[in-house]
Motif scaffolding. Structure first.
Motif, PDB file in Angstrom:
ATOM      1  N   LYS A 103       0.714  -1.194   0.123  1.00  0.00           N
ATOM      2  CA  LYS A 103       0.177   0.003  -0.103  1.00  0.00           C
ATOM      3  C   LYS A 103       0.838   1.011   0.035  1.00  0.00           C
ATOM      4  O   LYS A 103       1.715   1.333   0.320  1.00  0.00           O
ATOM      5  N   ASP A 104       0.403   2.364  -0.673  1.00  0.00           N
ATOM      6  CA  ASP A 104       1.169   3.723  -0.593  1.00  0.00           C
ATOM      7  C   ASP A 104       1.049   4.430   0.784  1.00  0.00           C
ATOM      8  O   ASP A 104       2.428   5.218   0.599  1.00  0.00           O
ATOM      9  N   GLN A 105      -0.220   4.203   1.788  1.00  0.00           N
ATOM     10  CA  GLN A 105      -0.713   4.911   2.401  1.00  0.00           C
ATOM     11  C   GLN A 105      -1.140   3.979   3.415  1.00  0.00           C
ATOM     12  O   GLN A 105      -2.546   3.460   2.887  1.00  0.00           O
ATOM     13  N   VAL A 106      -0.832   4.251   5.029  1.00  0.00           N
ATOM     14  CA  VAL A 106      -1.671   3.264   5.432  1.00  0.00           C
ATOM     15  C   VAL A 106      -1.927   4.348   7.016  1.00  0.00           C
ATOM     16  O   VAL A 106      -1.249   5.387   7.273  1.00  0.00           O
ATOM     17  N   SER A 107      -2.795   3.868   8.094  1.00  0.00           N
ATOM     18  CA  SER A 107      -3.412   4.823   8.964  1.00  0.00           C
ATOM     19  C   SER A 107      -2.263   4.226  10.099  1.00  0.00           C
ATOM     20  O   SER A 107      -1.702   3.093  10.434  1.00  0.00           O
ATOM     21  N   MET A 108      -1.781   5.342  11.057  1.00  0.00           N
ATOM     22  CA  MET A 108      -1.006   4.903  12.402  1.00  0.00           C
ATOM     23  C   MET A 108      -1.349   3.450  13.437  1.00  0.00           C
ATOM     24  O   MET A 108      -0.578   3.341  14.427  1.00  0.00           O
ATOM     25  N   PHE A 109      -2.793   3.908  13.274  1.00  0.00           N
ATOM     26  CA  PHE A 109      -3.104   2.825  13.646  1.00  0.00           C
ATOM     27  C   PHE A 109      -3.031   1.180  12.822  1.00  0.00           C
ATOM     28  O   PHE A 109      -2.999   0.030  14.141  1.00  0.00           O
ATOM     29  N   ASP A 110      -3.158   1.260  11.543  1.00  0.00           N
ATOM     30  CA  ASP A 110      -3.305  -0.400  11.789  1.00  0.00           C
ATOM     31  C   ASP A 110      -1.278  -0.581  11.189  1.00  0.00           C
ATOM     32  O   ASP A 110      -1.057  -2.062  10.927  1.00  0.00           O
ATOM     33  N   LEU A 111      -0.729   0.427  12.097  1.00  0.00           N
ATOM     34  CA  LEU A 111       0.994   0.242  11.944  1.00  0.00           C
ATOM     35  C   LEU A 111       0.822  -0.997  12.576  1.00  0.00           C
ATOM     36  O   LEU A 111       2.215  -1.736  12.058  1.00  0.00           O
ATOM     37  N   THR A 112       0.835  -1.460  13.982  1.00  0.00           N
ATOM     38  CA  THR A 112       1.803  -2.760  14.498  1.00  0.00           C
ATOM     39  C   THR A 112       1.099  -3.518  13.794  1.00  0.00           C
ATOM     40  O   THR A 112       1.659  -4.426  14.737  1.00  0.00           O
ATOM     41  N   LYS A 113      -0.262  -3.301  13.631  1.00  0.00           N
ATOM     42  CA  LYS A 113      -0.939  -5.039  13.015  1.00  0.00           C
ATOM     43  C   LYS A 113       0.008  -4.976  11.529  1.00  0.00           C
ATOM     44  O   LYS A 113       0.377  -6.269  11.772  1.00  0.00           O
ATOM     45  N   LEU A 114       0.465  -3.959  11.085  1.00  0.00           N
ATOM     46  CA  LEU A 114       1.384  -4.699  10.084  1.00  0.00           C
ATOM     47  C   LEU A 114       2.304  -5.052  10.026  1.00  0.00           C
ATOM     48  O   LEU A 114       2.850  -6.280   9.526  1.00  0.00           O
ATOM     49  N   VAL A 115       2.771  -4.091  10.805  1.00  0.00           N
ATOM     50  CA  VAL A 115       4.463  -4.713  11.838  1.00  0.00           C
ATOM     51  C   VAL A 115       4.572  -6.066  12.673  1.00  0.00           C
ATOM     52  O   VAL A 115       5.357  -6.472  11.767  1.00  0.00           O
ATOM     53  N   SER A 116       3.242  -6.747  12.911  1.00  0.00           N
ATOM     54  CA  SER A 116       3.127  -7.916  13.528  1.00  0.00           C
ATOM     55  C   SER A 116       4.160  -8.747  12.910  1.00  0.00           C
ATOM     56  O   SER A 116       4.411  -9.744  13.598  1.00  0.00           O
ATOM     57  N   LYS A 117       3.110  -8.991  11.494  1.00  0.00           N
ATOM     58  CA  LYS A 117       3.497 -10.042  10.702  1.00  0.00           C
ATOM     59  C   LYS A 117       4.920 -10.204  10.391  1.00  0.00           C
ATOM     60  O   LYS A 117       5.853 -11.343   9.905  1.00  0.00           O
ATOM     61  N   HIS A 118       5.523  -9.136  10.691  1.00  0.00           N
ATOM     62  CA  HIS A 118       7.586  -9.045  10.385  1.00  0.00           C
ATOM     63  C   HIS A 118       8.250  -9.424  11.179  1.00  0.00           C
ATOM     64  O   HIS A 118       9.574  -9.357  11.748  1.00  0.00           O
ATOM     65  N   VAL A 119       7.845 -10.143  12.885  1.00  0.00           N
ATOM     66  CA  VAL A 119       8.538 -10.121  13.660  1.00  0.00           C
ATOM     67  C   VAL A 119       8.308 -11.884  14.252  1.00  0.00           C
ATOM     68  O   VAL A 119       7.015 -12.024  13.878  1.00  0.00           O
ATOM     69  N   LYS A 120       8.890 -12.488  15.676  1.00  0.00           N
ATOM     70  CA  LYS A 120       9.107 -13.452  15.604  1.00  0.00           C
ATOM     71  C   LYS A 120       9.165 -13.925  16.956  1.00  0.00           C
ATOM     72  O   LYS A 120      10.477 -13.378  17.277  1.00  0.00           O
TER      73      LYS A 120
END
Length: 120
Positions: A103-120
């Motif tokens: 996506k070109d733009q996301v809400s700050m409220f969706d940021l942690t949800k999107l990032v949580s996919k990239h941590v183990k």
């Protein structure tokens, strides 16, 4: 009679000056029992390993979830990626676009949800 009025006036002045100011007596407040300290939530403080996509933004060293969010916000602010018209929206650059699922733009409220996919 003149003498009595002068005496009464003089005595009024003396009475006003003679009243010393009393210092407020300090009383010791009863001490409260110390509240038990809350333990930090270990889930937030556990070091997480970032994916290669996230490591391009925050580095590859394992860091707690709270630090992941701080480092992403530091990156966003350093590169001026907040939308000037709506500060709640974050514009993606080349490094953040893969994190934001293309996506070109996301809400700050969706940021942690999107990032949580990239941590183990």
């Amino acid at each position: 009679m003149a003498k009595s009025t002068k005496e009464s006036a003089a005595s009024k002045v003396v009475k006003k000056e003679a009243a010393p100011k009393k210092a407020a007596a300090k009383t010791a407040a009863p001490k409260k029992a110390a509240a038990p300290k809350k333990a930090a939530n270990s889930a937030f403080m556990a070091p997480l390993t970032p994916s290669d996509t996230l490591a391009a933004v925050i580095g590859s060293t394992p860091v707690p979830r709270t630090e992941v969010t701080k480092k992403i916000w530091d990156y966003i602010k350093a590169h001026n990626l907040q939308d000037p018209a709506n500060k709640r929206m974050i514009n993606a650059d080349a490094k953040l676009k893969p994190l934001f699922d293309g996506k070109d733009q996301v809400s700050m409220f969706d940021l942690t949800k999107l990032v949580s996919k990239h941590v183990k």
